[in-house]
Design a protein around this motif. Structure first.
Motif, PDB file in Angstrom:
ATOM      1  N   LYS A 158     -14.516  31.147  71.221  1.00 31.23           N
ATOM      2  CA  LYS A 158     -15.302  32.343  71.478  1.00 31.23           C
ATOM      3  C   LYS A 158     -16.779  31.975  71.363  1.00 31.23           C
ATOM      4  N   VAL A 159     -17.601  32.646  72.135  1.00 29.19           N
ATOM      5  CA  VAL A 159     -19.017  32.300  72.147  1.00 29.19           C
ATOM      6  C   VAL A 159     -19.897  33.550  72.001  1.00 29.19           C
ATOM      7  N   VAL A 160     -20.847  33.465  71.071  1.00 31.78           N
ATOM      8  CA  VAL A 160     -21.905  34.471  71.002  1.00 31.78           C
ATOM      9  C   VAL A 160     -23.217  33.749  71.280  1.00 31.78           C
ATOM     10  N   ASP A 161     -23.840  34.100  72.389  1.00 31.45           N
ATOM     11  CA  ASP A 161     -25.055  33.401  72.815  1.00 31.45           C
ATOM     12  C   ASP A 161     -26.287  34.247  72.497  1.00 31.45           C
ATOM     13  N   LEU A 162     -27.194  33.691  71.719  1.00 32.12           N
ATOM     14  CA  LEU A 162     -28.413  34.426  71.357  1.00 32.12           C
ATOM     15  C   LEU A 162     -29.566  34.187  72.330  1.00 32.12           C
ATOM     16  N   SER A 163     -29.384  33.322  73.306  1.00 31.86           N
ATOM     17  CA  SER A 163     -30.478  33.040  74.250  1.00 31.86           C
ATOM     18  C   SER A 163     -30.456  34.033  75.406  1.00 31.86           C
ATOM     19  N   GLY A 164     -31.379  33.846  76.333  1.00 31.17           N
ATOM     20  CA  GLY A 164     -31.459  34.754  77.480  1.00 31.17           C
ATOM     21  C   GLY A 164     -30.570  34.362  78.641  1.00 31.17           C
ATOM     22  N   ASP A 165     -29.782  33.290  78.494  1.00 32.77           N
ATOM     23  CA  ASP A 165     -29.124  32.698  79.661  1.00 32.77           C
ATOM     24  C   ASP A 165     -28.055  33.548  80.325  1.00 32.77           C
ATOM     25  N   PHE A 166     -27.442  34.436  79.577  1.00 33.74           N
ATOM     26  CA  PHE A 166     -26.375  35.245  80.187  1.00 33.74           C
ATOM     27  C   PHE A 166     -26.709  36.742  80.218  1.00 33.74           C
ATOM     28  N   ARG A 167     -27.984  37.052  79.999  1.00 30.04           N
ATOM     29  CA  ARG A 167     -28.327  38.469  79.919  1.00 30.04           C
ATOM     30  C   ARG A 167     -28.555  39.114  81.280  1.00 30.04           C
TER      31      ARG A 167
END
Lengths: 349, 349, 349, 349
Positions: free
Chosen positions: C97-106
């Motif tokens: 599972k992945v929680v991404d804090l960057s802007g890459d998937f927003r």
């Protein structure tokens, strides 16, 4: 045709250099004719410091002794240590007066310089010639000199706090402890975690404990005045503020003295020197009370219980601890009023 | 039916009180049953501290020993000095346990208390009973006690820094100088120019030089451990930040010791006590590294040149220097894990 | 054998990463099994962050998907933009599972991403899959998802402030102006004049005016809820403090509404969501009132004179604006209480 | 015999008053002959402000119009609102020139004054006579006037930012939103939780939302220049720093204009006025870039997407926003160079 003394500032994009610009812009006898930086040559200085927009139109010059010789009578060196040691001799040979704000000509012993600065010392002939410009203490030697070595920021605050008592012979010389605190501008404009806002804001810390290069500078000046070798304990701390140094100095006295006596001694020592202000009994200065100005304010407390004297001495590290004292030294060199261009009030609040 | 210990906090609208609320809200064995303030009784505490909105719904109670007896098992006194001296005996008579965060029960001599606090001392019978809760040093005495006198913020940082070397007998006891620096929250929420933002921001100053009431508290604890009377020089300074204390401590050692030896001594002394962390050689702690936490971090430097040891000790003044150590003492009193409710990480940055 | 969820943090030496460590250390259902950094692999994380001494003993791991797969169930990506876009697909393929804090998937549109981030967008298949984790608004979609795109700090404060009024249809959508202010930690731990203490302390400035990459993120979420395309004016400012964001939001209302009505609307919208707190009439929140916590506090003012609504919304940029909301999203993903590991009080003062 | 203009300062122990002292001490044509305070009369001003030790020896005078008449030619009123309204008429009757730094003579309508200041307005005859001293805009009227009403700090920054575009007629007057931020010194030296260091440091907040008394002052000046009634939305925020105001101003333009055109318009409007500096395209000013100086720096950004202009305007609130502009107005009154005594560089860093 200008009759003002023409000044060049090398290292004009550092905090010491830019403060020299601020001070010299309103100096009655000086005009800035060249602002010099080893990097950024050709660019307007206002690109580096937007607060100078429309005030200083100059572009930065490269370091070129021939050019400087044509444009200036006196050169301020506000460069990192190591650089001034190389440059100053060339500038002096070219007939220029030099005020060096770095540590390169402060220590008379090349060996001691190398130990604390980890760098090759400057040519001993020039080191010998350099006058250590602690204005209120060695000002007489500054007059007529060609090469001034401007004191460090911590030494200025500390030595002005210690001189009267050491000169008088009341201090136990082996007991001196200096607990010094500085605002962050003392670290300059260079980048690093140690000046990163999020690391330093709401933080207080000690650094270079027992290893700060200003230690031998303080010891050398004290030893000279005491007539014997003095060794001190010296700790530096970083305060989350931009400007200001406060030195808390502890000294055992050989005999008890009242605070009245001690304050009288201090006031007598600095009589006629407007930039050192001794506080009344029971009052101690705050760094903000000298902010932006050339003052050094000193307060003392004698503890009957322990026989120990506590001295609190504050300066603005970039003014009295750098650019301001450099201008004061220029004034003394030239035989002008020592306050020329420096007679302004601290900015408060 | 709750099986948790019921706690009341008197002086809940001061910084010490509100920090106790923060800490006890997540304590596994305690519930807050009354927040008490001599002023503002009847008003929601969230009116005074909006950060508690929807977290603490309670209104403030007035001080009423009968009521407290019904609602609580233990009382934290986070009141100005003078108040606890009056209240604690009544609370103890009512069968409550008391942790006092003020200075009222710290000094065993009423005469010394009166000299430094300019206030009538508390009943000597209760002063005699009170255990001085410097957790890592006198924690054994805290166990089972009914009245804990929680140490002051400066004494906590300073004594934890000095204890190993004094206990070991390596220190020249007459040589101790403590140069302490505190964030502004130490002065509490009361109003005054000394906590006015525009006066304190971008400012650094000394205060109460040789007159701070924490002096005899430090001396008393050192004397007890040293087995002879110790007198120190103690200076306090205000740092333009909210939280944090750093004590720089200077001690002459009777003999030279390597830093390795000294660090080993310190680590041995605090073995098993998770809230004191000794830094590796050449590293010194920053206040931010303990911010918001119950840690006390210590670094040392021995100067071969002068034979003097420099100790740097940092705490968060409102946690380890007040509410956190109070909770730690409660844990010890009750026989719980000393870290219960305190096992969180400093907030960084 | 642990039954806790095993978490890895990539980018553990950034401020977002180190805050995740702080939060997860006390999370009841999670244990940190790997802290990962592309630089510094092999060194203890406490070398980079001394506040973690004796708390986190781990050395930093390098980025190695195979290794992560063995050690972790969920991965937090606290990396600069561009990195997560590459890594997340591989981690998802490996069953994590992945929680991404960057802007890459927003941003759903690759074109828009490229325009504002000046960087190649991530694989559209994964972008399509990513759930935009504004917990209180899109939390239902987070449940059971495998890839969470954690909102930016400015969008979190701003969108939580705007959602009730936009959802209700009372706002003139073309009139929205967002004047946002952030503490310096939002710029991360990287070096630059823009985070240099002496440049930022006692200074306030605007930056990226009309050019901040969070603009399209806010617009996308508003457009989705409004059902039509929304365009805003967005300005960001730097505040000389470490943590905190305050968004002042201006909206023309289609019709007049009383402040009572508006507050009721807001409270209704966020009913049951403990991390959003709506202030009473005539009260506005301060950033310090959410400092170190996962709260978002909102106050409003309707100006009868101009028909304009002013909304003040505050968060801690590193908690609710980064690590805290990431943990909240993990809680929602896993079906846990959304406050697990986050139920602590703001640190005040 | 002095040929300088003799100045008295009433309210000399407030921040505005003490800044006037700093500025006038180096003014070439003015000497301070009386520093006046309703409290502390008879005490040296250096007791209230130790930074003035040995610089200003004067003791504070009481308010006594007869005495002031003997000692001074011009009076600066740096008093709270309500006081100047009473005093100014008496001083004018006594033949003195008056520069009032309070709000008492700014609003031409007594009704509006009463609504926003909650205080009885000054005598309308004097209000009518008072010239609103926004130097770069209404400077022509200041020449030869006897009673100057010095603008507020927020109005100064805001109006200088708006005037060129409003005067030119390019602005949609109903669309103006002013989001203003101020350092804490704007709140003066009085005590309160709102200026308590521990509450304000590391904090950012809005206050008096839609209720600030500078709102009608801005509207009155805009309306006068626009030739029609202008109403604005105005929000004020507190920045954790001592000095500086930044106004971010949003205006819809009637038609699109390039940033080049707009910058040209601004530079043309302020041609020959050295204290307003317009930044180049893509650059915005920071408060620190005018710190301690009389400059107002302005940067603009036009957003093609929304047709909205964003204007960033910064001043030092105590200089250009108070004492500095007051001196500039005196210069204009007297027909001197407007920069007399004000031609110094911002202090940086």
């Amino acid at each position: 045709m200008s009759t003002k003394l023409r000044a060049a500032i090398i290292g004009a994009t550092g905090y010491g250099g830019v403060e020299l610009i601020r001070l010299l812009l309103t100096h009655p006898h000086v005009e800035i004719t060249s602002v010099i930086s080893s990097s950024n040559a050709g660019a307007p200085i206002a690109d580096s410091y937007p607060h100078l927009n429309q005030i200083v139109q100059d572009t930065l010059d490269a370091i070129d002794v021939g050019l400087i010789k044509d444009k200036a009578d006196v050169v301020f060196l506000a460069t990192p240590h190591g650089v001034a040691g190389e440059l100053a001799p060339k500038l002096l040979e070219a007939g220029l007066k030099v005020v060096d704000l770095s540590g390169d000509f402060r220590l008379k012993s090349g060996e001691v310089y190398e130990k604390w600065y980890k760098h090759k010392p400057a040519d001993p002939a020039y080191v010998a010639k350099a006058v250590y410009g602690l204005s209120e203490v060695f000002g007489e030697e500054v007059k007529g000199s060609e090469l001034i070595s401007n004191p460090g920021c911590f030494p200025t605050a500390t030595l002005l706090g210690l001189m009267p008592i050491v000169k008088k012979g009341w201090a136990e010389l082996g007991s001196i402890i200096v607990d010094a605190k500085s605002g962050v501008s003392g670290a300059g404009r260079g980048l690093g975690l140690g000046v990163h806002f999020s690391e330093i804001n709401e933080n207080f810390l000690a650094y270079k404990v027992n290893k700060h290069q200003h230690t031998p500078e303080i010891e050398q000046a004290l030893s000279r005045v005491a007539g014997e070798e003095v060794m001190i304990t010296f700790t530096t701390h970083l305060v989350p503020m931009t400007r200001g140094i406060l030195s808390t100095i502890y000294v055992n006295l050989k005999e008890k003295h009242t605070e009245d006596e001690l304050i009288k001694l201090y006031r007598h020592y600095y009589e006629g020197r407007q930039f050192v202000r001794i506080r009344d009994k029971g009052k101690w200065p705050a760094t903000k009370e000298v902010w932006g100005s050339n003052y050094c304010d000193i307060g003392i407390s004698f503890d009957e219980r322990t026989g120990r004297l506590t001295i609190i001495s504050v300066i603005d590290n970039i003014v009295k601890g750098a650019g301001g004292q450099a201008v004061q030294n220029l004034n003394l060199m030239m035989g002008w009023d020592e306050a020329a261009g420096l007679a302004f009030t601290p900015v408060y609040p």
